[in-house]
Motif scaffolding. Sequence first.
Motif, PDB file in Angstrom:
ATOM      1  N   GLU A 181       0.825  -1.209   0.000  1.00  0.00           N
ATOM      2  CA  GLU A 181       0.000   0.000   0.000  1.00  0.00           C
ATOM      3  C   GLU A 181       0.858   1.258   0.000  1.00  0.00           C
ATOM      4  OE1 GLU A 181      -0.406  -2.589   1.998  1.00  0.00           O
ATOM      5  OE2 GLU A 181      -2.304  -3.416   1.245  1.00  0.00           O
ATOM      6  N   GLN A 182       1.942   1.256   0.764  1.00  0.00           N
ATOM      7  CA  GLN A 182       2.838   2.417   0.796  1.00  0.00           C
ATOM      8  C   GLN A 182       3.517   2.628  -0.551  1.00  0.00           C
ATOM      9  OE1 GLN A 182       5.200   1.128   4.133  1.00  0.00           O
ATOM     10  NE2 GLN A 182       4.156   2.514   5.550  1.00  0.00           N
ATOM     11  N   LEU A 183       3.892   1.534  -1.194  1.00  0.00           N
ATOM     12  CA  LEU A 183       4.508   1.653  -2.516  1.00  0.00           C
ATOM     13  C   LEU A 183       3.503   2.154  -3.546  1.00  0.00           C
ATOM     14  CD1 LEU A 183       6.724  -1.556  -2.557  1.00  0.00           C
ATOM     15  CD2 LEU A 183       7.530   0.811  -2.522  1.00  0.00           C
ATOM     16  N   LEU A 184       2.253   1.735  -3.424  1.00  0.00           N
ATOM     17  CA  LEU A 184       1.219   2.235  -4.328  1.00  0.00           C
ATOM     18  C   LEU A 184       1.086   3.747  -4.190  1.00  0.00           C
ATOM     19  CD1 LEU A 184      -1.609  -0.462  -4.066  1.00  0.00           C
ATOM     20  CD2 LEU A 184      -0.216   0.080  -6.075  1.00  0.00           C
ATOM     21  N   ASP A 191      -4.528   8.825  -6.317  1.00  0.00           N
ATOM     22  CA  ASP A 191      -5.668   9.087  -7.195  1.00  0.00           C
ATOM     23  C   ASP A 191      -5.845   8.017  -8.266  1.00  0.00           C
ATOM     24  OD1 ASP A 191      -6.145  11.434  -5.801  1.00  0.00           O
ATOM     25  OD2 ASP A 191      -4.873  12.624  -7.133  1.00  0.00           O
ATOM     26  N   ILE A 192      -4.927   7.067  -8.322  1.00  0.00           N
ATOM     27  CA  ILE A 192      -4.983   6.019  -9.341  1.00  0.00           C
ATOM     28  C   ILE A 192      -5.247   4.685  -8.654  1.00  0.00           C
ATOM     29  CG2 ILE A 192      -3.699   4.815 -11.150  1.00  0.00           C
ATOM     30  CD1 ILE A 192      -2.107   7.385 -11.576  1.00  0.00           C
ATOM     31  N   TYR A 193      -6.271   3.968  -9.108  1.00  0.00           N
ATOM     32  CA  TYR A 193      -6.548   2.670  -8.505  1.00  0.00           C
ATOM     33  C   TYR A 193      -5.691   1.613  -9.173  1.00  0.00           C
ATOM     34  CZ  TYR A 193      -8.574  -1.702  -7.141  1.00  0.00           C
ATOM     35  OH  TYR A 193      -8.715  -2.984  -6.656  1.00  0.00           O
ATOM     36  N   VAL A 194      -4.878   0.953  -8.401  1.00  0.00           N
ATOM     37  CA  VAL A 194      -4.052  -0.159  -8.869  1.00  0.00           C
ATOM     38  C   VAL A 194      -4.138  -1.251  -7.828  1.00  0.00           C
ATOM     39  CG1 VAL A 194      -1.743  -0.907  -9.554  1.00  0.00           C
ATOM     40  CG2 VAL A 194      -2.456   1.435 -10.024  1.00  0.00           C
ATOM     41  N   ASP A 195      -4.364  -2.465  -8.265  1.00  0.00           N
ATOM     42  CA  ASP A 195      -4.428  -3.601  -7.351  1.00  0.00           C
ATOM     43  C   ASP A 195      -3.055  -3.843  -6.729  1.00  0.00           C
ATOM     44  OD1 ASP A 195      -4.289  -6.680  -6.745  1.00  0.00           O
ATOM     45  OD2 ASP A 195      -6.417  -6.185  -6.889  1.00  0.00           O
TER      46      ASP A 195
END
Length: 230
Positions: A181-184, A191-195
């Motif tokens: 999650e921190q890397l995301l 603002d960008i949804y990435v799994d």
Amino acid sequence: MSPASIPMVLVVEDEPAQREVLAYNLEAEGFRTAKAENGEEALLLTEEEAPDLIVLDWMLPNVSGIEVCRRLKTRPETRNIPVIMLSARSEEVDRVRGLETGADDYVVKPYSVVELMARIRAQLRRTRPAAVGQKLTFDDIVLDSEQHKVFRGDETLKLGPTEFRLLAAFMEKPGRVWSREQLLDRVWGRDIYVDTRTVDVHIGRLRKALCQHGGTDPVRTVRGAGYALG
């Protein structure tokens, strides 16, 4: 450069004109900005936006800048965010109080915008060196953020843009364990949804790129926690 990799500065100032001028100058220098007009909003935005640096006015309604700084520096998740305090108080006792509360720098009003920008960059060179054009080194790996190149020993490595940003995050804080999650948040942006599984895919690509000319894999998997460099 990905928007997520551009440093964000939170401007906390209750005077609208000063707040807008400061944000304008920061954006002209290439930073992203968030703005708060009081202490409570500053604390909320810090939690929501995770800024890379905070420019904080001392005299704020409701919760003072000194109290905001104190709270931020007592929380593990925010204590490492650099805080530059702005104040019309120029006495030595006030500077000392601001710094002892946890401020990383103290600037007296009226201030030179050019000097303030230099102080901001100086703080970011310490916490986000890749984002301000610094070269990073870890063992035999060198990341040149200005030229957007990575070297390992005498070889130039070919990395995709996402892998480059991942490596920059790792090399800014070697040994730190980053959750997916921190890397995301750092690499892709909120603002960008990435799994989160996408992180694993790009970590795999980064590992392959780092070892394309031989050498050991420097990226460590920490079971149940995430990844770290070294």
